[in-house]
Design a protein around this motif. Structure first.
Motif, PDB file in Angstrom:
ATOM      1  N   PHE B 472      29.522  52.702  42.301  1.00  0.00           N
ATOM      2  CA  PHE B 472      30.625  53.396  42.978  1.00  0.00           C
ATOM      3  C   PHE B 472      30.299  54.862  43.163  1.00  0.00           C
ATOM      4  N   ILE B 476      35.857  63.983  44.559  1.00  0.00           N
ATOM      5  CA  ILE B 476      37.070  64.705  44.196  1.00  0.00           C
ATOM      6  C   ILE B 476      37.130  66.017  44.979  1.00  0.00           C
ATOM      7  N   GLU B 491      33.377  67.363  44.926  1.00  0.00           N
ATOM      8  CA  GLU B 491      32.495  66.980  43.816  1.00  0.00           C
ATOM      9  C   GLU B 491      32.212  65.489  43.964  1.00  0.00           C
ATOM     10  N   HIS B 493      30.377  62.085  42.358  1.00  0.00           N
ATOM     11  CA  HIS B 493      29.707  61.431  41.236  1.00  0.00           C
ATOM     12  C   HIS B 493      29.469  59.975  41.578  1.00  0.00           C
ATOM     13  N   LYS B 495      27.682  56.130  40.167  1.00  0.00           N
ATOM     14  CA  LYS B 495      27.137  55.344  39.056  1.00  0.00           C
ATOM     15  C   LYS B 495      26.577  54.032  39.603  1.00  0.00           C
ATOM     16  N   GLY B 496      25.535  53.527  38.931  1.00  0.00           N
ATOM     17  CA  GLY B 496      24.933  52.266  39.362  1.00  0.00           C
ATOM     18  C   GLY B 496      24.116  52.471  40.626  1.00  0.00           C
ATOM     19  N   PHE B 497      23.704  53.716  40.835  1.00  0.00           N
ATOM     20  CA  PHE B 497      23.036  54.109  42.070  1.00  0.00           C
ATOM     21  C   PHE B 497      21.595  54.469  41.813  1.00  0.00           C
ATOM     22  N   ALA B 498      20.727  54.158  42.768  1.00  0.00           N
ATOM     23  CA  ALA B 498      19.325  54.484  42.604  1.00  0.00           C
ATOM     24  C   ALA B 498      19.116  55.987  42.649  1.00  0.00           C
ATOM     25  N   GLU B 499      19.803  56.629  43.569  1.00  0.00           N
ATOM     26  CA  GLU B 499      19.443  57.981  43.907  1.00  0.00           C
ATOM     27  C   GLU B 499      20.033  59.003  42.947  1.00  0.00           C
ATOM     28  N   VAL B 552      35.674  55.822  45.852  1.00  0.00           N
ATOM     29  CA  VAL B 552      36.930  56.207  45.218  1.00  0.00           C
ATOM     30  C   VAL B 552      37.190  57.682  45.521  1.00  0.00           C
ATOM     31  N   LEU B 554      39.424  61.077  45.939  1.00  0.00           N
ATOM     32  CA  LEU B 554      40.611  61.612  45.286  1.00  0.00           C
ATOM     33  C   LEU B 554      40.842  63.027  45.791  1.00  0.00           C
TER      34      LEU B 554
END
Lengths: 558, 558
Positions: B472, B476, B491, B493, B495-499, B552, B554
């Motif tokens: 994901f 923000i 901002e 962020h 996760k679960g990402f290669a880069e 996601v 926000l």
């Protein structure tokens, strides 16, 4: 479980070095590197398909680090046959150096070129046949016919002054092959007489007792099913299995049915196979899918992909009524294919779905509609006894397969000390008929994921597994830069979670309190404040919801 | 694929209603509800284990909605045997009403009570034996011995003025069972003579031709392996398989070895089985695990859990060298168990790991160390011919199993029109020997996940699959409430990402620009602004990184 890493010594002159880069410890991403007098020869360059604990990964490549800094020394890539686990990584290697010559049989080259075209690469190729010998740099390569589940497969004998290595590629020993092209045991015998110093041999079915049945035996089964089928017949198999498709074409033709090919890879590969003469299409039997609807139901056979339950392939879409062909009462579906471990649930879902729609589903569990493409234990014994190799290193298999294959070699008289149970990255030096393990490189999995190659790490995959199983919670707090006073939040958002987000209302005051306390105690650093947030909500979630999601705290200064 | 939902009519007096709530369409969460004259009887209440497309789920329960509002009408829960897929959901049902009586054989009740104790529930129980008849409200229940992979299994004949239903539970027809307790075909014959109006029959192995081999045949195989084993022997099997453990104890005893039980459930279940006399422990053969280390290696057998490759169970931990017992050269590991579909890769990982450590691994693929607990097609034919039921509804199976079982019934002469291919929630009314499908309830999967029961939705699971495969990105942005001007951010962020997260630097100006434009065009609503962010970064990620992560966004007003 990883082998101990040992740097190999510099390669001594007159020594042949062999490094299996992929395919030892897994079924897939086969690649072996040979080095002699400063030159490198590569045999095969395939991909591995990910397992369920490698979520989101598209493909796994061999680790090219062994050749990456020495690309100019590579004299060529010999491809033993056209399966993905032997050719699939070629585009990624050629992206490092486009003009490495590719050597293989006509069908193998045609399939590789089609793949390279998708990557917009036109390779330099050298097309070879069984019986032919080519000098590739210091490597004299003799190509030997072997029999497999795709036509035109070759073993390769690599001859150098340091010794002779025979690499089988994938093979079996069908004694009545559909195209009459036998695994050339006469050449194996001759090479054995001349002396094979190291034998690299396919292990995929080494733990299967007995002999792989004849491909030919499937024909009559297909024929009788197609003959008796009251309505449409849909056959699913691997899109490169020319002989299986041949048998479907022949059976359909014998019973007055036409055949429409379904699935992009099926159409592409069979077009190539037909153009090159490997697939003999009976006059008028093929019909374009778009026109197949005009044919009466009892006069058509669809030949499709998706035999492994792949969700996007034709067969799964049929089972979910998401395909143009609406399967129903009276239709017959034949899965003329193996069941690759890990695909069971997906395949059973397809079988259940098709059965529920009214189709009769025939598969290898209830009829003889598939045989393997790999030599079983009985065949391997023949092979060892005919060849009598001095040293053996089983290749192409998980450890249990390599181990079973080594046991067969030993049973035929190869000394245990001359049987190498290697790993990806094992470095073997051959000199004067003696093969010695001299080192072990630390080779990893190279993941292709979207447009990234080799960037996904095991830590990323662990993150994904946590995200997939436990979801995540993000907590955003905006604090005043000067005072650390909370201006906005904590805002909490969760995904992959059972509970409504309102469940977190209970923890918000705790977070706010923990933050105030930290700020009062002089903490200003946003990272430290984030850790305070992480600990507070983490503990609460574990106790209250009995879950361990990923927690993503964010403290922003405004 | 879901059956069409049809509300059933109100139940007419003198009619017996049968609703399979779980186990039709899946192997697991077996539960059937019987209704007569306003009273309900439940047969079995088990759990289903999740597949790979249900990540993070602990257990799947039957949908209790059929009984939830009528708990006071429930006269009892008959449990046919002590397997999880038949008793595992009892605690969850009793949490709705604790004093529902539980009826079963002594071993079944003991295992259920042990499970309920963990949930701090003390149930009302009625212990029954084969041959016994009990009146449960308006239901006269006759219990009939059947043979399965756990002792003390019972079929139940449910007799009402509306007709007689025979429910087999899980069963096979081992003709030389270890404990001499046969599936009581004489009672089946008598019940058939008296007239069985509806037969609910186990389908698990209906698509397996022939007959399940004898459990007894495994004994000599185990003995010969244990006799010849040079060092330690580790046997893994299901922790409730009393007869398998019995054979291991006997084989060990015959060759002068002691046996240590490993794994919490193994110890618990075998203690219960021994106390109740189902497991006959040869004098002095059992030894506490803590003392097993003192015994010479060639005098010990470990009996453990983990035969399905469960990562946390004893066997996987051994394969990863994470267990106190360090498996090594000369050790023998026997997987005396089936391979449940979906567990293949996990089990092969364990086999590879143990083989690499030097152990000899014996499993059903290379030795006769397992037989199934379910009747195969040949046995089912006997059963139909002895019973001659008027109507049949196959239970316990995926659709392909139910379908195969129905075909067997039809082959023995049950009219196709009297053969019901049901689904979870199918409503069948029985009256005057006629069974009719009168409706179909909409029953779902009820997921247990951490402390939540039935709150995880299919949408949550879809979120988890996306998170697990694609990771994901959270974005923000803090905007000034009055002006919509960006104060902090974006901002980003991931996760679960290669880069590396710096890859997103390129998109930040685009997001800021898109937001400014939206604000200039009068958008103030934070939800609408979030959609602007989502679209901007989503498009960029798809094109640039070829990924479709969860996004996601926000937008926070400060």
């Amino acid at each position: 479980m990883k082998s101990t890493i040992v740097d190999p010594p510099a390669l001594a002159p007159g020594t042949l070095r062999i490094v299996p880069v992929g395919g030892l410890g897994e079924i897939g991403r086969n690649m072996t590197v040979f080095e002699y007098e400063g030159k490198l020869l590569i045999v095969d360059c395939g991909v591995l398909f990910p397992e369920e604990n490698q979520p989101g990964v598209d493909l796994i490549l061999p680790d090219f680090s062994v050749v990456r800094d020495r690309l100019d020394d590579v004299v060529g890539i010999v491809l033993t046959h056209g399966h993905e686990d032997h050719i699939g990584a070629v585009p990624y290697l050629l992206k490092l150096r486009e003009d490495i010559p590719i050597i293989g049989s006509p069908l193998t080259l045609a399939l590789t070129e089609a793949k390279l075209k998708e990557h917009r690469i036109t390779p330099y190729t050298l097309d070879v046949r069984e019986g032919q010998t080519e000098q590739l740099g210091p490597f004299e390569c003799e190509f030997v016919a072997v029999n497999h589940s795709i036509p035109d497969a070759l073993a390769v004998a690599i001859k150098t002054p340091a010794g002779v290595v025979l690499h089988t590629g994938d093979f079996k020993m069908d004694q009545l092959p559909l195209d009459g092209r036998l695994t050339d045991l006469r050449s194996f015998a001759r090479l054995g007489e001349e002396g094979v110093d190291l034998f690299l041999v396919d292990s995929t079915n080494a733990d299967v007792p007995g002999f792989t049945p004849l491909e030919k035996d499937i024909g009559p089964v297909l024929e009788s099913i197609i003959e008796r089928a009251p309505r449409r017949v849909i056959v699913a198999s691997f899109s490169s299995h020319v002989h299986r498709v041949q048998q479907v074409l022949d059976a359909a033709h014998a019973h007055g049915r036409r055949v429409a090919l379904l699935g992009r890879s099926m159409v592409r590969n069979m077009t190539i196979a037909a153009e090159l003469g490997y697939l003999k299409v009976p006059e008028g039997v093929l019909i374009d899918f778009k026109k197949a609807g005009d044919i009466p139901d009892d006069r058509i056979v669809y030949m499709s992909t998706g035999s492994q339950g792949e969700p996007m392939a034709v067969l799964s879409r049929m089972a979910n009524l998401e395909h143009q062909i609406e399967v129903g009462e009276g239709d017959t579906v034949i899965l003329a294919s193996s069941l690759i471990p890990g695909n069971e649930n997906a395949v059973y879902r397809v079988i259940n779905g098709l059965t529920k729609l009214g189709a009769t589903v025939v598969h290898k569990g209830n009829a003889k509609v598939h045989v393997s493409g790999h030599a079983a234990a009985g065949e391997l014994l023949y092979c060892y006894n005919i060849l009598k190799p001095k040293n053996v290193m089983p290749v192409h298999g998980e450890y249990r397969h390599l181990f079973a294959n080594a046991a067969l070699a030993i049973a035929t008289g190869v000394p245990e000390s001359h049987t190498i149970l290697g790993d990806d990255g094992t470095v073997v030096d051959l000199r004067d008929g003696v093969a010695t393990v001299v080192g072990q490189y630390d080779l990893g999995f190279v993941y292709v994921d979207g447009s990234s190659v080799g960037e996904i790490t095991d830590a990323d995959l662990k993150d994904r597994r946590i995200l997939g199983e436990e979801g995540f919670i993000s907590i955003i707090v905006v604090v005043e830069a000067q005072t650390g006073r909370v201006i906005v939040g904590p805002e909490i958002h969760a995904k992959g979670f059972a509970e409504d987000e309102s469940v977190f209302d209970g923890v918000k005051p705790k977070i706010a309190a923990a933050l105030s306390e930290a700020v009062e105690n002089g903490t200003r650093d946003t990272y430290a404040l984030q850790q305070v947030v992480r600990r507070t909500i983490g503990r609460w979630v574990n106790t209250k919801l009995r879950r361990r999601p990923m927690i993503v705290p964010l403290v922003i200064e405004a």
